[in-house]
Write a protein that holds these residues in place. Sequence first.
Motif: not given
Length: 147
Positions: A84-104
């Motif tokens: 869930n990338i709704t909360g946190g900072t934009k940097v937190m969302a981008l960093a976490a989502n980049s991992v999830f995106n890379d791993l599908g």
Amino acid sequence: MKNNHLTLLGGQIVPVYWAIKETNPDNIFILYTQDSRNNLSIIKQVFNNKKINAFQVDPFDFDGIRSLVEEFVLNDSETNWNLNITGGTKVMALAANSVFNDLGLNSFYFDQKNQFYYFKEKEHVKLKSKIDISTFLSLSGHKKTNC
């Protein structure tokens, strides 16, 4: 299969609560900041029957957040993960989502129309549940209510 839910905790707690309620995970992983640490205790109280793994991060350390998220996911790759990338900072969302995106893996955002947008599937999903007044007030930090 076990379900793990990773969420980013910021100033707004309702989207975090609702996503956990809707996905009903076995384990909850929360990344929080020094500024959002007070909201962590509220989430722990509301979901006292769930296993919660919480980690304080520097909200602007892209590489540190990315490494931490990779560690979670890669150490438990047999589990179904969602983010869930709704909360946190934009940097937190981008960093976490980049991992999830890379791993599908699946990530989503809770929008103003009370629906989730799932990035992998590119679809909107309406909420199935409601929040009662007592729960909403407890999420706001109020202890006693007469509802």
